[in-house]
Structure formats: structure tokens, C-alpha cells
Scaffold this motif. Structure first.
Motif, PDB file in Angstrom:
ATOM      1  N   THR A 161      -8.813  -4.443   2.147  1.00 44.90           N
ATOM      2  CA  THR A 161      -8.977  -3.010   1.869  1.00 44.90           C
ATOM      3  C   THR A 161      -9.422  -2.215   3.090  1.00 44.90           C
ATOM      4  N   ARG A 213       0.841  -1.192   0.000  1.00 41.60           N
ATOM      5  CA  ARG A 213       0.000   0.000   0.000  1.00 41.60           C
ATOM      6  C   ARG A 213       0.880   1.248   0.000  1.00 41.60           C
ATOM      7  N   TYR A 263       0.520   4.929   1.114  1.00 40.59           N
ATOM      8  CA  TYR A 263      -0.311   5.898   1.824  1.00 40.59           C
ATOM      9  C   TYR A 263       0.117   7.314   1.453  1.00 40.59           C
ATOM     10  N   TYR A 279      -4.953   5.714   0.420  1.00 47.76           N
ATOM     11  CA  TYR A 279      -3.850   4.908  -0.098  1.00 47.76           C
ATOM     12  C   TYR A 279      -4.241   4.363  -1.466  1.00 47.76           C
ATOM     13  N   TYR A 280      -3.263   3.859  -2.174  1.00 46.47           N
ATOM     14  CA  TYR A 280      -3.545   3.192  -3.452  1.00 46.47           C
ATOM     15  C   TYR A 280      -2.636   1.984  -3.582  1.00 46.47           C
ATOM     16  N   ILE A 281      -3.094   1.023  -4.362  1.00 46.21           N
ATOM     17  CA  ILE A 281      -2.343  -0.192  -4.659  1.00 46.21           C
ATOM     18  C   ILE A 281      -2.263  -0.348  -6.163  1.00 46.21           C
TER      19      ILE A 281
END
Length: 348
Positions: free
Chosen positions: A222, A92, A94, A105-107
Motif C-alpha cells: 500500500t 491499482r 489511480y 488510488y483504490y483497489i
């Protein structure tokens, strides 16, 4: 005597071809057709009756993972005796800003990522209070992955045992392999006949174990968001423009139920900046942003609000004093400069 003309025969042939095509596509769809087409002798066309509209998922790359995973020893003990196989980890990234909040956050997004159903993710967060610390879930995923891998090697051992004609597999301890593996042969054989003297139970078992292992290997948690809250976006990552799945803004469960008290307590004691941001951004939603000990005891809440008011007034007072002192200093400097210039002019 019934007379059949050529047009009727052509119409009947067309209906027969349409029926066979529909049956074939219905049978082949569970096996991945048309995405998995096998050997492409003729390029496929779009004349399939189930063609759907393209979605952002269709443009995503596949995540290539090996099962069993590669060995990655990290110390001498693992070099000598082997390391513990681990499922793939999805990092992740953040980020904090005033627009998206402090828990965004993004993945990196792939076509074969797997997520928990929304209802199960909600159950874990609300009923079991697993919303911030995911170490327990990751430990459970790793343990389940090890069990799948162990069963995979059990199936391989059972298949290899069948090549030794001098070994009786129905005696101890080999009988346990029979009990763990051969049940699938009985179930599949009762549903499908044996093909060419070979049972299809063991290949079906390998397929099921591989699919389940792939699901666990690509599973992503998630929390504190629901999986359906992800937004398809693109970002500049590792020197390339990549597809990412972004989770930002206020989590839906925090709005539907309440923000967990331990998180609000952490904001109050350690991260006053997050607490003030939440009060400013979502205070009009009548959410429980302060800790329960302040909400349940009005005196503590009054003390907290009074301290915030004093801090705000103190900040404004400091700003007023600073701006006033600057004005006085600038006026003084201007007056001194003007007097000096006047004296120089008189002397000259």
C-alpha cells in the motif's frame, strides 16, 4: 445419607453442558468455526459465546485463487517448456483531483486480502526508502512464491516416493527429500500421537504450505500509505457496484516524517501542478514541500518564490488586459450600432 433432588441434578447437567460447549468452541475456533462449519445438518444459531459485532469485512466476497496457479504461456518458449508461475496481481486504479490529491488510488476489496503490518510497512518506507517504486517488493514476493511452490512440489515428490517399496529413500539422492520433508513428522509426532497408523505430519505440512502460499498470493503493498489508512467504500467498477479499499489524501508517513526528496524533486522539475497543489493544500503544516536544494540554499528559494510571483502577476495582468480589451470592444460595437441606427432613422 446425602439427598439430591431433581433441581440440583438439572442444574448440574446444565453446567456440564455449558462446560462441554465452551471446551468444544475453544478447540474449534482456531479451525475457523463457526465460519467453517463442515457439513451443515442443523442450521447454526447465534448462541456462541464469542459472537462479535459485524464489520465491513464480513460483507466482502472471497478472492478465489488456485494453488498452484494456472499456466498462462505468452510465447512459444513458454508453450513448449512451461511458463513461470506468478502470484496474483492486484491492480491499482489511480485518480487525480483537487480534493483527494494526486497519489490517491483504490483497489478492489476482498475478505482474504493480506497486508503488511503497519510497523513493517513504515520500516520499508522510512529506513529502506521504498515508498514509490514497488518493483523490488513485487520481485521479492514473486521469488518467495516460487520458493514456496518449489517446496510444495518437493513434498509431493516425497509422498509419491513412499509408494515405491523398491526404492530406498535413505540413499543419495533421495535422502535430501527426507531431510527437507520428514522433519515435520518428527515435530508433529512428538506433540500428537499417530492416528490409525498414519502420521499427521505431512497433512499438517501441506496445510502450512498452502496457508503461507495463500498469504503471499493475496499480499498487497500500500505504499506510500500505511495499510491502516485504507477506507472501505463502494464504487461503480466494470459495470457493477463493487467494494473497494481507497487510499487518499496526505499519507501519514509524509506528515510524520517528511516527503521523500526524490518525489519533491520530481514535482519541482516535471509536475509543477502537484507542487502548487501541495503548497496550497498543506503549506500551513510547515512541511518540506520544496526540494532540499531550495530549502538548504535560501537564495534558490528566493529566486523560486520570485518567479512564482512573476508568473502570478503575469497571469493577473493577462486577465486584466483580456477583460479590458473585451470591455473596449463591446463599447465600440455598441457605439457603432447606435450611430448606424441613428443615421438610418434620419434618412428615413
Amino acid at each position: 445419607m446425602i439427598k439430591i433432588n431433581k433441581e440440583d441434578l438439572l442444574e448440574l447437567r446444565g453446567k456440564y453442558f455449558e462446560f462441554v460447549s465452551h471446551c468444544f468452541q475453544t478447540f474449534a475456533k482456531p479451525f475457523g468455526f463457526p465460519e467453517i462449519r463442515g457439513m451443515e445438518v442443523i442450521p447454526p444459531d447465534d448462541n456462541y459465546w464469542w459472537i462479535r459485532e459485524t464489520s465491513p469485512v464480513d460483507d466482502l466476497p472471497l478472492r478465489r485463487l488456485r494453488f498452484p496457479p494456472f499456466s498462462k504461456p505468452e510465447n512459444y518458449f513458454e508453450v513448449l517448456f512451461g511458463d513461470r508461475p506468478k502470484p496474483a496481481f492486484t491492480p491499482r486504479v489511480y485518480y487525480e483531483n483537487a480534493a483527494d490529491g494526486f497519489y490517491s488510488y483504490y483497489i478492489e476489496n476482498y475478505k482474504n486480502l493480506r497486508f503488511l503490518p503497519d510497523w513493517f510497512s513504515e520500516f520499508l518506507q522510512i529506513k529502506l526508502n521504498i515508498c514509490n517504486d514497488l518493483s523490488l517488493l513485487e520481485l521479492g514476493r514473486e521469488a518467495l512464491f516460487l520458493l514456496i511452490l518449489l517446496y510444495y512440489y518437493t513434498v509431493i515428490a516425497r509422498v509419491a516416493l513412499g509408494w515405491f517399496v523398491t526404492i530406498n529413500p535413505y540413499i543419495f539422492p533421495f535422502s535430501y527429500l527426507i531431510m527437507a520433508v520428514d522433519w515435520i513428522d518428527e515435530v508433529v509426532t512428538s506433540l500428537a500421537p499417530v492416528l490409525g497408523g498414519f502420521g499427521v505430519g505431512t497433512p499438517v505440512l501441506f496445510i502450512c504450505v498452502g496457508k503461507f502460499a495463500d498469504y503471499i498470493n493475496n499480499l498487497v503493498f500500500t505504499m506510500p500509505y500505511l495499510p491502516s489508512e485504507g477506507i472501505f467504500q463502494k464504487t461503480f467498477l466494470q459495470g457493477q457496484i463493487k467494494n473497494v479499499l481507497t487510499f487518499k489524501d496526505l499519507p501519514y508517513l509524509w506528515y510524520k516524517y517528511s516527503i521523500p526528496n526524490e518525489i519533491r524533486e520530481f514535482w519541482y522539475t516535471d509536475r509543477q501542478d502537484i507542487l502548487k497543489f501541495m503548497q496550497k493544500a498543506y503549506g500551513q503544516l510547515e512541511m518540506r514541500i520544496l526540494p532540499d536544494r531550495l530549502i538548504d540554499h535560501p537564495i534558490n528559494q528566493v529566486i523560486y518564490q520570485t518567479s512564482c510571483l512573476f508568473q502570478e502577476l503575469n497571469g493577473k495582468e493577462n486577465d486584466f488586459i483580456h477583460s479590458t480589451s473585451e470591455q473596449i470592444l463591446n463599447t465600440t460595437i455598441f457605439s457603432l450600432s447606435f450611430e448606424t441606427l441613428f443615421h438610418i432613422t434620419l434618412n428615413s
